[in-house]
Scaffold this motif. Structure first.
Motif, PDB file in Angstrom:
ATOM      1  N   ASP A 126      64.004 -17.751  -5.961  1.00  0.00           N
ATOM      2  CA  ASP A 126      63.438 -19.181  -6.446  1.00  0.00           C
ATOM      3  C   ASP A 126      62.805 -20.095  -5.683  1.00  0.00           C
ATOM      4  OD1 ASP A 126      65.228 -18.558  -8.733  1.00  0.00           O
ATOM      5  OD2 ASP A 126      67.091 -19.546  -7.984  1.00  0.00           O
ATOM      6  N   ASP A 127      63.291 -20.095  -4.277  1.00  0.00           N
ATOM      7  CA  ASP A 127      62.357 -20.916  -3.284  1.00  0.00           C
ATOM      8  C   ASP A 127      61.019 -20.566  -3.247  1.00  0.00           C
ATOM      9  OD1 ASP A 127      64.817 -22.431  -2.716  1.00  0.00           O
ATOM     10  OD2 ASP A 127      65.036 -21.245  -0.943  1.00  0.00           O
ATOM     11  N   GLN A 128      60.606 -19.228  -3.289  1.00  0.00           N
ATOM     12  CA  GLN A 128      59.276 -18.761  -3.366  1.00  0.00           C
ATOM     13  C   GLN A 128      58.608 -19.299  -4.698  1.00  0.00           C
ATOM     14  OE1 GLN A 128      58.349 -14.861  -1.659  1.00  0.00           O
ATOM     15  NE2 GLN A 128      56.709 -14.638  -3.370  1.00  0.00           N
ATOM     16  N   ARG A 129      59.225 -18.811  -5.652  1.00  0.00           N
ATOM     17  CA  ARG A 129      58.425 -19.369  -6.931  1.00  0.00           C
ATOM     18  C   ARG A 129      58.223 -20.743  -7.019  1.00  0.00           C
ATOM     19  NH1 ARG A 129      61.295 -16.142  -9.903  1.00  0.00           N
ATOM     20  NH2 ARG A 129      63.236 -17.190  -9.677  1.00  0.00           N
ATOM     21  N   ASN A 130      58.919 -21.399  -6.468  1.00  0.00           N
ATOM     22  CA  ASN A 130      58.749 -22.928  -6.371  1.00  0.00           C
ATOM     23  C   ASN A 130      58.072 -23.374  -5.130  1.00  0.00           C
ATOM     24  OD1 ASN A 130      60.250 -23.735  -8.790  1.00  0.00           O
ATOM     25  ND2 ASN A 130      62.010 -23.101  -7.846  1.00  0.00           N
ATOM     26  N   ASP A 131      57.478 -22.723  -4.417  1.00  0.00           N
ATOM     27  CA  ASP A 131      56.723 -22.973  -3.208  1.00  0.00           C
ATOM     28  C   ASP A 131      57.454 -23.648  -2.201  1.00  0.00           C
ATOM     29  OD1 ASP A 131      54.266 -22.596  -1.658  1.00  0.00           O
ATOM     30  OD2 ASP A 131      53.673 -24.400  -2.460  1.00  0.00           O
ATOM     31  N   LEU A 132      58.804 -23.370  -2.138  1.00  0.00           N
ATOM     32  CA  LEU A 132      59.632 -24.348  -1.215  1.00  0.00           C
ATOM     33  C   LEU A 132      60.094 -23.210   0.084  1.00  0.00           C
ATOM     34  CD1 LEU A 132      62.316 -25.547  -3.682  1.00  0.00           C
ATOM     35  CD2 LEU A 132      60.309 -26.702  -2.696  1.00  0.00           C
ATOM     36  N   ALA A 133      59.863 -22.064   0.104  1.00  0.00           N
ATOM     37  CA  ALA A 133      60.135 -21.396   1.312  1.00  0.00           C
ATOM     38  C   ALA A 133      59.853 -19.860   0.988  1.00  0.00           C
ATOM     39  CB  ALA A 133      61.701 -21.226   1.518  1.00  0.00           C
ATOM     40  N   TYR A 134      59.425 -18.910   2.213  1.00  0.00           N
ATOM     41  CA  TYR A 134      59.123 -17.722   2.031  1.00  0.00           C
ATOM     42  C   TYR A 134      59.760 -17.025   3.007  1.00  0.00           C
ATOM     43  CZ  TYR A 134      55.353 -19.483  -1.092  1.00  0.00           C
ATOM     44  OH  TYR A 134      54.514 -20.219  -2.039  1.00  0.00           O
ATOM     45  N   ALA A 135      60.869 -16.047   2.631  1.00  0.00           N
ATOM     46  CA  ALA A 135      61.606 -15.271   3.623  1.00  0.00           C
ATOM     47  C   ALA A 135      61.009 -13.893   3.653  1.00  0.00           C
ATOM     48  CB  ALA A 135      63.031 -15.443   3.210  1.00  0.00           C
ATOM     49  N   PHE A 136      61.122 -13.301   4.990  1.00  0.00           N
ATOM     50  CA  PHE A 136      60.713 -12.074   5.101  1.00  0.00           C
ATOM     51  C   PHE A 136      61.772 -11.377   6.146  1.00  0.00           C
ATOM     52  CE2 PHE A 136      56.673 -14.647   4.401  1.00  0.00           C
ATOM     53  CZ  PHE A 136      56.187 -13.584   3.418  1.00  0.00           C
ATOM     54  N   LEU A 137      61.948  -9.910   5.809  1.00  0.00           N
ATOM     55  CA  LEU A 137      62.649  -9.067   6.850  1.00  0.00           C
ATOM     56  C   LEU A 137      61.363  -8.538   7.710  1.00  0.00           C
ATOM     57  CD1 LEU A 137      65.183  -7.566   4.682  1.00  0.00           C
ATOM     58  CD2 LEU A 137      65.458  -9.430   6.351  1.00  0.00           C
ATOM     59  N   VAL A 138      61.800  -8.397   9.090  1.00  0.00           N
ATOM     60  CA  VAL A 138      60.961  -7.761   9.735  1.00  0.00           C
ATOM     61  C   VAL A 138      61.231  -6.127  10.208  1.00  0.00           C
ATOM     62  CG1 VAL A 138      59.756  -8.092  12.146  1.00  0.00           C
ATOM     63  CG2 VAL A 138      60.281  -9.794  10.922  1.00  0.00           C
ATOM     64  N   PHE A 139      60.078  -5.328   9.941  1.00  0.00           N
ATOM     65  CA  PHE A 139      60.220  -4.091  10.261  1.00  0.00           C
ATOM     66  C   PHE A 139      59.320  -3.488  11.335  1.00  0.00           C
ATOM     67  CE2 PHE A 139      61.876  -4.917   5.819  1.00  0.00           C
ATOM     68  CZ  PHE A 139      62.916  -4.266   5.621  1.00  0.00           C
ATOM     69  N   ARG A 140      60.081  -2.732  12.030  1.00  0.00           N
ATOM     70  CA  ARG A 140      59.266  -1.915  13.313  1.00  0.00           C
ATOM     71  C   ARG A 140      58.329  -0.988  12.463  1.00  0.00           C
ATOM     72  NH1 ARG A 140      62.646   0.338  17.890  1.00  0.00           N
ATOM     73  NH2 ARG A 140      63.389   1.852  15.934  1.00  0.00           N
ATOM     74  N   SER A 141      57.129  -0.863  12.921  1.00  0.00           N
ATOM     75  CA  SER A 141      56.069   0.142  12.400  1.00  0.00           C
ATOM     76  C   SER A 141      56.391   1.385  12.886  1.00  0.00           C
ATOM     77  CB  SER A 141      54.458  -0.589  12.907  1.00  0.00           C
ATOM     78  OG  SER A 141      54.075  -1.911  12.489  1.00  0.00           O
ATOM     79  N   GLY A 142      56.017   2.334  12.293  1.00  0.00           N
ATOM     80  CA  GLY A 142      56.349   3.512  12.630  1.00  0.00           C
ATOM     81  C   GLY A 142      57.655   4.165  12.064  1.00  0.00           C
ATOM     82  N   ALA A 161      62.271   0.527  11.044  1.00  0.00           N
ATOM     83  CA  ALA A 161      63.538   0.025  11.427  1.00  0.00           C
ATOM     84  C   ALA A 161      63.506  -1.410  11.072  1.00  0.00           C
ATOM     85  CB  ALA A 161      63.955   0.640  12.775  1.00  0.00           C
ATOM     86  N   LEU A 162      64.666  -2.112  10.514  1.00  0.00           N
ATOM     87  CA  LEU A 162      64.691  -3.402  10.490  1.00  0.00           C
ATOM     88  C   LEU A 162      65.118  -4.008  11.787  1.00  0.00           C
ATOM     89  CD1 LEU A 162      65.216  -6.210   8.715  1.00  0.00           C
ATOM     90  CD2 LEU A 162      67.649  -5.291   8.449  1.00  0.00           C
ATOM     91  N   VAL A 163      64.346  -4.872  12.245  1.00  0.00           N
ATOM     92  CA  VAL A 163      64.562  -5.764  13.366  1.00  0.00           C
ATOM     93  C   VAL A 163      64.996  -7.043  13.617  1.00  0.00           C
ATOM     94  CG1 VAL A 163      62.946  -4.118  14.693  1.00  0.00           C
ATOM     95  CG2 VAL A 163      62.233  -6.146  13.915  1.00  0.00           C
ATOM     96  N   GLY A 164      64.655  -7.696  12.258  1.00  0.00           N
ATOM     97  CA  GLY A 164      65.276  -9.244  12.339  1.00  0.00           C
ATOM     98  C   GLY A 164      64.415  -9.738  11.033  1.00  0.00           C
ATOM     99  N   GLY A 165      64.187 -10.982  11.095  1.00  0.00           N
ATOM    100  CA  GLY A 165      64.000 -11.614   9.932  1.00  0.00           C
ATOM    101  C   GLY A 165      63.129 -13.087  10.274  1.00  0.00           C
ATOM    102  N   VAL A 166      62.189 -13.615   9.570  1.00  0.00           N
ATOM    103  CA  VAL A 166      61.547 -14.798   9.696  1.00  0.00           C
ATOM    104  C   VAL A 166      61.149 -15.588   8.517  1.00  0.00           C
ATOM    105  CG1 VAL A 166      60.060 -13.904  11.546  1.00  0.00           C
ATOM    106  CG2 VAL A 166      59.113 -13.759   9.271  1.00  0.00           C
ATOM    107  N   THR A 167      61.515 -16.979   8.371  1.00  0.00           N
ATOM    108  CA  THR A 167      61.402 -17.573   7.192  1.00  0.00           C
ATOM    109  C   THR A 167      60.614 -18.895   7.401  1.00  0.00           C
ATOM    110  OG1 THR A 167      63.675 -17.076   6.463  1.00  0.00           O
ATOM    111  CG2 THR A 167      62.857 -18.860   5.360  1.00  0.00           C
ATOM    112  N   LEU A 168      59.641 -19.131   6.448  1.00  0.00           N
ATOM    113  CA  LEU A 168      58.842 -20.456   6.308  1.00  0.00           C
ATOM    114  C   LEU A 168      59.289 -21.193   5.356  1.00  0.00           C
ATOM    115  CD1 LEU A 168      56.345 -21.955   7.683  1.00  0.00           C
ATOM    116  CD2 LEU A 168      54.941 -20.976   5.610  1.00  0.00           C
ATOM    117  N   ALA A 169      60.223 -22.447   5.622  1.00  0.00           N
ATOM    118  CA  ALA A 169      60.985 -23.135   4.735  1.00  0.00           C
ATOM    119  C   ALA A 169      60.628 -24.480   4.685  1.00  0.00           C
ATOM    120  CB  ALA A 169      62.442 -22.901   5.310  1.00  0.00           C
ATOM    121  N   ASN A 170      61.175 -25.382   3.983  1.00  0.00           N
ATOM    122  CA  ASN A 170      60.958 -26.831   3.936  1.00  0.00           C
ATOM    123  C   ASN A 170      59.414 -26.964   3.838  1.00  0.00           C
ATOM    124  OD1 ASN A 170      63.628 -27.401   4.489  1.00  0.00           O
ATOM    125  ND2 ASN A 170      63.282 -26.855   6.565  1.00  0.00           N
TER     126      ASN A 170
END
Length: 193
Positions: A71-87, A90-99
């Motif tokens: 919903d937030d992405q559809r409304n251009d309010l926030a973009y959430a991502f999980l961070v995966f190690r290349s190779g 493996a999931l290593v964390g997450g980043v979000t661009l919000a507000n």
């Protein structure tokens, strides 16, 4: 006011490839890895995050989280991502661009977390740099802001390494781990070098 927006309302944010990492929107299939990493990292993350709800690591809570992200992405309010190690992916964390604020501001706020086993290895620096490229390019933002607790030296180092400039000090800015904490305020502009 949504001028300068370039990502369509129905578009999902693309996977973003960085130096040794890939960022992509969370999916239901990520639940087990996400819940395991968050649980394994609970003591490591607790001093820097809001208090987790009692059901935070349940599948139902994860589904609700995914709906909110969509919903937030559809409304251009926030973009959430999980961070995966290349190779090995493996999931290593997450980043979000919000507000995200459009109109005359064209700004958003950066948030991030790293799993304890992956801390201090450069994954989050690579993820933040990749998200900045996406923010200033595809999203056409002018400014990305971030805040951190003054005692969080790794976070201060990360922001400064990624080109953020300290701009101020906010008293009792965010409620972290049940306590209102002062925060250092940082920003990076699209034309910062």
């Amino acid at each position: 006011m949504a001028f300068f927006r370039t990502v369509g309302f129905a578009d999902m944010a693309p996977a973003i490839t960085g130096e040794g990492v890939t960022l992509r929107a969370p999916q239901l299939g990520d639940f087990a890895a996400w819940a395991a990493l968050r649980e394994q990292s609970r003591d490591f993350l607790t001093p820097w995050e809001p208090i987790w709800p009692s059901d935070d690591l349940t599948r139902g809570s994860f589904r609700r989280r995914l709906r909110r992200y969509q919903d937030d992405q559809r409304n251009d309010l926030a973009y959430a991502f999980l961070v995966f190690r290349s190779g090995d992916n493996a999931l290593v964390g997450g980043v979000t661009l919000a507000n995200i604020r459009r109109g005359v501001a064209q700004a958003g706020s950066l948030g991030y977390w790293i799993g304890a086993p992956f801390a201090h290895r450069g994954y989050m620096s690579a993820a933040v740099r990749s998200l900045l490229t996406y923010s200033f390019g595809a999203l056409r933002l002018h400014r990305v802001e971030a805040a951190c607790i003054p005692t969080n030296q790794p976070s201060i180092g990360l922001l400064e390494k990624c080109g953020f400039t300290r701009e101020g000090y906010a008293r009792r800015y965010l409620c972290i781990n049940g306590i209102w904490h002062d925060h250092l305020l940082y920003a990076r502009l699209a034309d910062d070098t």
